[in-house]
Design a protein around this motif. Structure first.
Motif, mmCIF file in Angstrom:
data_model
loop_
_atom_site.group_PDB
_atom_site.id
_atom_site.type_symbol
_atom_site.label_atom_id
_atom_site.label_comp_id
_atom_site.label_asym_id
_atom_site.label_seq_id
_atom_site.Cartn_x
_atom_site.Cartn_y
_atom_site.Cartn_z
ATOM 1 N N GLN A 146 31.037 40.136 43.802
ATOM 2 C CA GLN A 146 30.414 39.778 45.069
ATOM 3 C C GLN A 146 29.797 41.012 45.743
ATOM 4 O OE1 GLN A 146 30.224 36.504 46.300
ATOM 5 N NE2 GLN A 146 30.931 36.109 44.227
ATOM 6 N N GLN A 147 28.561 40.859 46.193
ATOM 7 C CA GLN A 147 27.870 41.962 46.845
ATOM 8 C C GLN A 147 28.301 42.066 48.309
ATOM 9 O OE1 GLN A 147 25.850 44.003 45.089
ATOM 10 N NE2 GLN A 147 26.350 42.759 43.293
ATOM 11 N N GLY A 148 28.278 43.291 48.834
ATOM 12 C CA GLY A 148 28.537 43.503 50.258
ATOM 13 C C GLY A 148 29.989 43.632 50.637
ATOM 14 N N ILE A 149 30.893 43.652 49.658
ATOM 15 C CA ILE A 149 32.321 43.816 49.950
ATOM 16 C C ILE A 149 32.646 45.309 49.968
ATOM 17 C CG2 ILE A 149 34.669 43.415 49.124
ATOM 18 C CD1 ILE A 149 33.622 40.844 49.971
ATOM 19 N N GLU A 150 33.295 45.767 51.016
ATOM 20 C CA GLU A 150 33.721 47.166 51.105
ATOM 21 C C GLU A 150 35.242 47.224 51.076
ATOM 22 O OE1 GLU A 150 32.032 49.028 54.493
ATOM 23 O OE2 GLU A 150 29.945 48.697 53.877
ATOM 24 N N GLY A 151 35.761 48.249 50.423
ATOM 25 C CA GLY A 151 37.205 48.410 50.339
ATOM 26 C C GLY A 151 37.804 47.513 49.274
ATOM 27 N N GLU A 152 39.080 47.200 49.450
ATOM 28 C CA GLU A 152 39.778 46.390 48.460
ATOM 29 C C GLU A 152 39.246 44.969 48.436
ATOM 30 O OE1 GLU A 152 43.977 46.247 47.778
ATOM 31 O OE2 GLU A 152 44.250 48.216 48.686
ATOM 32 N N ILE A 153 39.144 44.420 47.237
ATOM 33 C CA ILE A 153 38.726 43.030 47.075
ATOM 34 C C ILE A 153 39.976 42.158 47.071
ATOM 35 C CG2 ILE A 153 37.517 41.387 45.596
ATOM 36 C CD1 ILE A 153 36.014 43.737 44.370
ATOM 37 N N PRO A 154 40.014 41.122 47.910
ATOM 38 C CA PRO A 154 41.197 40.250 47.922
ATOM 39 C C PRO A 154 41.479 39.641 46.551
ATOM 40 C CG PRO A 154 39.755 39.780 49.789
ATOM 41 C CD PRO A 154 39.015 40.731 48.891
ATOM 42 N N TYR A 155 42.753 39.564 46.192
ATOM 43 C CA TYR A 155 43.230 38.948 44.953
ATOM 44 C C TYR A 155 42.791 39.712 43.701
ATOM 45 C CZ TYR A 155 44.820 34.953 47.649
ATOM 46 O OH TYR A 155 45.470 34.158 48.545
ATOM 47 N N VAL A 156 42.327 40.931 43.856
ATOM 48 C CA VAL A 156 41.936 41.738 42.705
ATOM 49 C C VAL A 156 42.614 43.099 42.832
ATOM 50 C CG1 VAL A 156 40.028 42.872 41.510
ATOM 51 C CG2 VAL A 156 39.712 40.589 42.450
ATOM 52 N N THR A 157 43.214 43.570 41.747
ATOM 53 C CA THR A 157 43.842 44.881 41.767
ATOM 54 C C THR A 157 43.557 45.613 40.470
ATOM 55 O OG1 THR A 157 45.937 46.083 41.911
ATOM 56 C CG2 THR A 157 46.016 43.925 40.874
ATOM 57 N N SER A 158 43.378 46.917 40.576
ATOM 58 C CA SER A 158 43.226 47.739 39.374
ATOM 59 C C SER A 158 44.538 48.440 39.031
ATOM 60 C CB SER A 158 42.119 48.785 39.593
ATOM 61 O OG SER A 158 42.417 49.582 40.727
ATOM 62 N N ASP A 159 45.492 48.390 39.979
ATOM 63 C CA ASP A 159 46.780 49.035 39.759
ATOM 64 C C ASP A 159 47.770 47.976 39.289
ATOM 65 O OD1 ASP A 159 48.885 50.774 39.693
ATOM 66 O OD2 ASP A 159 49.234 50.745 41.872
ATOM 67 N N TYR A 160 47.692 47.659 37.991
ATOM 68 C CA TYR A 160 48.483 46.559 37.434
ATOM 69 C C TYR A 160 49.433 47.084 36.371
ATOM 70 C CZ TYR A 160 49.627 41.920 35.628
ATOM 71 O OH TYR A 160 50.299 40.786 35.243
ATOM 72 N N ASN A 161 50.684 46.714 36.476
ATOM 73 C CA ASN A 161 51.701 47.158 35.535
ATOM 74 C C ASN A 161 51.913 46.068 34.472
ATOM 75 O OD1 ASN A 161 53.910 48.048 34.148
ATOM 76 N ND2 ASN A 161 55.108 48.587 35.948
ATOM 77 N N TYR A 162 51.417 46.323 33.270
ATOM 78 C CA TYR A 162 51.494 45.320 32.210
ATOM 79 C C TYR A 162 52.898 45.163 31.636
ATOM 80 C CZ TYR A 162 46.438 44.833 32.139
ATOM 81 O OH TYR A 162 45.148 44.563 32.485
ATOM 82 N N SER A 163 53.819 46.043 32.010
ATOM 83 C CA SER A 163 55.190 45.904 31.499
ATOM 84 C C SER A 163 55.985 44.876 32.304
ATOM 85 C CB SER A 163 55.915 47.270 31.582
ATOM 86 O OG SER A 163 56.075 47.684 32.933
ATOM 87 N N ILE A 164 55.460 44.442 33.461
ATOM 88 C CA ILE A 164 56.181 43.466 34.261
ATOM 89 C C ILE A 164 56.045 42.086 33.628
ATOM 90 C CG2 ILE A 164 56.268 42.325 36.531
ATOM 91 C CD1 ILE A 164 55.288 44.883 37.781
#
Length: 311
Positions: A293-311
């Motif tokens: 989505q264009q025009g979004i600043e900062g964190e995008i809701p429901y999206v994270t790049s800091d994800y722990n795949y061991s969980i």
């Protein structure tokens, strides 16, 4: 036949939202859905039934149930090289073989399947069933890599995403120009007590239901019962109804203070007036809708790049 599904989408005459990409977890509901849709077929024109590709194990047994239920005049069976798992689906094979929810004639005589509840799939002893009669057209391709399942599975997920994106494309203006991001489109405001709510594929505690619904893909459905609620809602169904689906939408926000769902959908207002039920299934909004989505600043809701795949 005219091309990939997303290139020629049309509003169906009758549609039910099953809510999952596979029917493996609830085959009885799948059969009830097939019966519900098929009961509206007027037999005025030929009907082509596109069955699924799950034809191993229980999938083959389920296919036998469906053939018994629908009584087709012809079956086109496409085989693949050196694959002996699936027998030719002749009239005799369908008549004598056990299905997933029905029994073959050798094991017991079953009553004819009619439109009704899942109880109609139980086969009482002592009742006859007419032998299905259809013509089998058997196709055995000999070109290399015919029917390689792994590639098809990846391809199917991409096609599903493309179909959702094609559907959401109807939210855009027909004029050629810049594509508007979804967060800039004005959603419909739907009061909690105006629609019933049901999560199809899993059990969700009532206290967590809004977390599940927010930012989700929902079927906009019509149940025959009037939605009644003494409070401001939400109205929660205890069972998944088999009912007409009039289209789809995205719950792009939930206003807990004003008790409103904010829903984006291309369904025309005349049809939306009939919607009194939201069904949430195991169908995810394509990732590109959230991250592109264009025009979004900062964190995008429901999206994270800091994800722990061991969980």
């Amino acid at each position: 036949l005219p091309g990939p599904p997303f290139t020629h989408q049309q509003m169906p005459s009758k549609m039910v939202y099953y809510g999952q990409t596979s029917c493996e977890q609830d085959t009885e509901r799948y059969l009830d859905v097939v019966k519900y849709v098929f009961s509206y077929y007027k037999k005025e024109v030929p009907l082509i039934i596109n069955t699924m590709g799950w034809v191993k194990g229980e999938g083959l047994l389920l296919l036998i149930d469906i053939i018994r239920l629908l009584s087709p005049s012809h079956i086109v069976q496409m085989d693949m090289c050196d694959w002996k798992v699936m027998p030719p689906l002749t009239s005799e094979h369908i008549h004598f073989s056990a299905g997933l929810h029905t029994k073959g004639k050798q094991q017991s005589k079953c009553k004819q399947l009619g439109v009704g509840s899942t109880e109609s799939w139980k086969c009482p002893e002592g009742e006859d069933v007419s032998a299905p009669q259809h013509k089998l057209l058997y196709v055995h391709p000999e070109f290399p890599r015919a029917g390689v399942a792994g590639e098809v599975r990846v391809h199917s997920s991409i096609l599903r995403d493309m179909s959702i994106l094609g559907y959401l494309g109807h939210l855009q203006s027909p004029d050629i120009g810049a594509v508007l991001p979804l967060h800039s489109l004005v959603p419909y405001q739907v009061p909690f007590n105006a629609v019933a709510l049901r999560v199809i594929h899993t059990d969700v505690a009532p206290s967590n239901i809004m977390y599940a619904v927010n930012a989700s893909w929902v079927g906009l459905c019509c149940i025959p019962e009037e939605v009644r609620c003494q409070s401001e809602g939400p109205v929660l169904l205890t069972q998944t109804p088999i009912c007409d689906c009039l289209g789809f939408g995205i719950v792009r926000g939930v206003d807990m203070e004003k008790k409103l769902y904010h829903i984006l959908t291309p369904v025309p207002p005349a049809n939306l007036r009939l919607v009194n039920c939201l069904l949430l299934g195991n169908i995810a909004i394509p990732n590109c809708v959230l991250v592109g989505q264009q025009g979004i600043e900062g964190e995008i809701p429901y999206v994270t790049s800091d994800y722990n795949y061991s969980i």
